[in-house]
Design a protein around this motif. Structure first.
Motif, PDB file in Angstrom:
ATOM      1  N   ASP A   1      78.692  21.323  35.655  1.00  0.00           N
ATOM      2  CA  ASP A   1      79.614  22.346  35.180  1.00  0.00           C
ATOM      3  C   ASP A   1      80.868  22.330  36.051  1.00  0.00           C
ATOM      4  OD1 ASP A   1      77.603  23.086  33.432  1.00  0.00           O
ATOM      5  OD2 ASP A   1      76.895  24.718  34.705  1.00  0.00           O
TER       6      ASP A   1
ATOM      7  N   SER B   1      86.990  31.511  40.138  1.00  0.00           N
ATOM      8  CA  SER B   1      85.931  31.978  41.019  1.00  0.00           C
ATOM      9  C   SER B   1      86.396  33.155  41.865  1.00  0.00           C
ATOM     10  CB  SER B   1      85.465  30.842  41.935  1.00  0.00           C
ATOM     11  OG  SER B   1      84.378  31.258  42.732  1.00  0.00           O
TER      12      SER B   1
ATOM     13  N   GLY C   1      82.055  36.886  40.506  1.00  0.00           N
ATOM     14  CA  GLY C   1      81.729  36.056  39.351  1.00  0.00           C
ATOM     15  C   GLY C   1      82.583  34.813  39.254  1.00  0.00           C
TER      16      GLY C   1
ATOM     17  N   ILE D   1      81.091  29.340  30.381  1.00  0.00           N
ATOM     18  CA  ILE D   1      80.012  30.084  31.027  1.00  0.00           C
ATOM     19  C   ILE D   1      80.634  31.132  31.942  1.00  0.00           C
ATOM     20  CG2 ILE D   1      77.999  29.952  32.566  1.00  0.00           C
ATOM     21  CD1 ILE D   1      78.015  26.857  31.828  1.00  0.00           C
ATOM     22  N   THR D   2      80.319  32.397  31.702  1.00  0.00           N
ATOM     23  CA  THR D   2      80.692  33.440  32.645  1.00  0.00           C
ATOM     24  C   THR D   2      79.452  33.706  33.480  1.00  0.00           C
ATOM     25  OG1 THR D   2      80.239  35.100  30.941  1.00  0.00           O
ATOM     26  CG2 THR D   2      82.534  34.507  31.298  1.00  0.00           C
ATOM     27  N   GLN D   3      79.589  33.532  34.773  1.00  0.00           N
ATOM     28  CA  GLN D   3      78.443  33.653  35.678  1.00  0.00           C
ATOM     29  C   GLN D   3      78.755  34.781  36.668  1.00  0.00           C
ATOM     30  OE1 GLN D   3      77.504  30.315  38.470  1.00  0.00           O
ATOM     31  NE2 GLN D   3      75.705  30.169  37.149  1.00  0.00           N
ATOM     32  N   TRP D   4      77.923  35.813  36.615  1.00  0.00           N
ATOM     33  CA  TRP D   4      78.131  36.995  37.446  1.00  0.00           C
ATOM     34  C   TRP D   4      77.284  36.900  38.708  1.00  0.00           C
ATOM     35  CZ3 TRP D   4      82.187  39.727  36.138  1.00  0.00           C
ATOM     36  CH2 TRP D   4      82.680  39.561  34.839  1.00  0.00           C
ATOM     37  N   HIS D   5      77.909  37.219  39.860  1.00  0.00           N
ATOM     38  CA  HIS D   5      77.235  37.152  41.152  1.00  0.00           C
ATOM     39  C   HIS D   5      76.910  38.538  41.699  1.00  0.00           C
ATOM     40  CE1 HIS D   5      78.542  33.051  40.837  1.00  0.00           C
ATOM     41  NE2 HIS D   5      79.802  33.352  41.041  1.00  0.00           N
TER      42      HIS D   5
ATOM     43  N   ASP E   1      75.844  34.168  31.972  1.00  0.00           N
ATOM     44  CA  ASP E   1      74.782  34.093  32.975  1.00  0.00           C
ATOM     45  C   ASP E   1      74.840  35.381  33.778  1.00  0.00           C
ATOM     46  OD1 ASP E   1      73.004  33.591  35.013  1.00  0.00           O
ATOM     47  OD2 ASP E   1      73.858  31.648  35.558  1.00  0.00           O
TER      48      ASP E   1
ATOM     49  N   ARG F   1      72.272  36.964  35.375  1.00  0.00           N
ATOM     50  CA  ARG F   1      71.101  37.174  36.235  1.00  0.00           C
ATOM     51  C   ARG F   1      71.395  38.110  37.392  1.00  0.00           C
ATOM     52  NH1 ARG F   1      69.497  30.998  37.089  1.00  0.00           N
ATOM     53  NH2 ARG F   1      71.743  30.853  36.784  1.00  0.00           N
TER      54      ARG F   1
ATOM     55  N   LEU G   1      69.549  29.286  32.556  1.00  0.00           N
ATOM     56  CA  LEU G   1      70.862  28.778  32.174  1.00  0.00           C
ATOM     57  C   LEU G   1      70.721  27.570  31.261  1.00  0.00           C
ATOM     58  CD1 LEU G   1      73.931  28.833  32.370  1.00  0.00           C
ATOM     59  CD2 LEU G   1      73.746  27.571  34.537  1.00  0.00           C
TER      60      LEU G   1
END
Length: 144
Positions: free
Chosen positions: A3, A8, A12, A24-28, A62, A64, A131
């Protein structure tokens, strides 16, 4: 091909997988309404530049590690994000299940609100355990 990270922040990231193809939106972590909308807006503008009804891309959320979605951001998702994304060809959001109760409630609320918005736009939400499974679901949705 791994990916590609295109945005960043500590809360996220936005990634692209051209093999699907999908954003892809990835949340931290939790993001306040302003930060949440800024990340989603960046991802949406990229999506609009690359997806079309004739050559659609998928969208993977994403979530999680995501916390709650503030009410202002939920309203923005329904009034701005969803109509624009569907106009660019999105028909399904593939969501990796949240590990926190706040993230679970937030994504369930989004899915319910999106379903109730029909017939303004047709957008489905599907939930996955990983994912990789969400990407496979997005790829499958694009093939229909």
């Amino acid at each position: 091909m791994p990916d590609q990270i295109i945005f960043s922040e500590p809360y996220g990231s936005v990634l692209v997988d051209i093999s699907v193809p999908c954003v892809i939106t990835q949340w931290h972590a939790f993001a306040n309404a302003t930060a949440f909308i800024a990340l989603q807006q960046f991802a949406l503008e990229y999506f609009e530049a690359h997806s079309s009804p004739a050559r659609p891309w998928g969208w993977v959320g994403d979530v999680r590690q995501m916390g709650a979605i503030p009410a202002k951001a939920q309203a923005w998702l329904l009034a701005d994000f969803n109509p624009r994304a569907t106009a660019a060809g999105l028909r399904e959001v593939s969501v990796v299940l949240a590990e926190t109760v706040f993230g679970q409630i937030a994504t369930q609320t989004y899915a319910q609100n999106t379903a109730q918005a029909r017939p303004s736009y047709e957008l489905n939400t599907q939930f996955y355990n990983s994912l990789e499974a969400a990407k496979a679901g997005a790829r499958l949705a694009l093939s229909h």
